[in-house]
Design an enzyme around this catalytic site. Structure first.
Site, mmCIF file in Angstrom:
data_model
loop_
_atom_site.group_PDB
_atom_site.id
_atom_site.type_symbol
_atom_site.label_atom_id
_atom_site.label_comp_id
_atom_site.label_asym_id
_atom_site.label_seq_id
_atom_site.Cartn_x
_atom_site.Cartn_y
_atom_site.Cartn_z
ATOM 1 N N HIS A 1 -2.796 -18.082 3.413
ATOM 2 C CA HIS A 1 -1.352 -18.085 3.688
ATOM 3 C C HIS A 1 -0.651 -18.916 2.609
ATOM 4 O O HIS A 1 -1.103 -20.018 2.293
ATOM 5 C CB HIS A 1 -1.080 -18.666 5.081
ATOM 6 N N ASN B 1 -5.270 -12.011 -5.020
ATOM 7 C CA ASN B 1 -6.270 -12.835 -4.320
ATOM 8 C C ASN B 1 -7.617 -12.133 -4.270
ATOM 9 O O ASN B 1 -8.660 -12.776 -4.388
ATOM 10 C CB ASN B 1 -5.782 -13.202 -2.916
#
Ligand code: GAR
Length: 203
Positions: free
Chosen positions: A109, A17
């Site tokens: 998430h 990420n």
């Protein structure tokens, strides 16, 4: 008047990420923010190599909660950080810490909140739980961080199909590729733009 929000990314592991954020920055898609600092709580995180390769100042901060958070806070202040991005960061921050950066911490998430979230739901465990429940659609969420784990206001979500025969690893990869790596840079830009907008009004 600030031209760009100064961003610190917090990581713990592989850092895909973080990579998506760095790639968005090189591609000119992060117009309102700039990643200026990366902090890892894990000295062995591969994310550290990604960050150093990109020429970003990087620091490992470890220790128990209070030590960790006071070191982190002084680092954020020293670097005049406007936005903190939790990108695969596996520690829960205290309410006290979060209050100091209210509205300026976001997290990615790997599920569609409010499903499969909260304490104990992180990394592969999230996908194991989704498969065990037999959901046919999952996805990812980027949200503001508040004192409730995974409980802050939702910024962006993206759905991903679950296919027969998926393993947690296969599903994790699909959710990353088709959701997380897309919505995290988008949210980073959205919130950065909001922050510099806010600061312009205040100046
Ligand atoms: C990602 O799937 C991220 O959403 C998740 O861990 C993985 C880290 O991968 N984060 C959490 O579960 C936090 N609650 P990465 O290090 O390659 O970005």
């Amino acid at each position: 008047m600030k031209k760009k929000a100064r961003i610190c990314v917090l990581v713990s592991g592989g850092g895909t990420n973080l990579q998506a954020l760095l790639d968005a920055q090189s591609a000119g898609k992060l117009r309102s923010g700039e990643i200026v600092f990366v902090v890892s709580n894990n000295p062995d995180a591969y994310a550290i190599q990604r960050s150093r390769r990109a020429g970003i100042e990087t620091m490992v901060i470890s220790g128990a909660q209070t030590t960790f958070e006071s070191a982190l806070l002084s680092t954020l202040m020293r670097h005049e950080i406007d936005l903190v991005i939790l990108a695969g960061f596996m520690r829960i921050l205290s309410a006290d810490f979060i209050r100091k950066y209210e509205g300026r911490i976001i997290n990615v998430h790997p599920a569609l909140i409010p499903s499969f979230c909260g304490e104990g739901y992180y990394g592969l465990r999230v996908h194991e739980a989704a498969l065990a429940r037999g959901v046919k659609v999952t996805g990812a969420t980027v949200h503001y961080v508040n004192e409730i784990p995974d409980g802050g206001p939702i910024l962006l979500q993206r759905a991903v199909d679950v296919y027969p025969g998926d393993t947690p690893e296969i599903l994790q990869k699909r959710v990353m590729e088709r959701a997380e790596w897309i919505i995290l840079p988008q949210a980073a830009e959205m919130v950065s733009a909001e922050i510099i907008g806010k600061d312009e009004n205040n100046d």
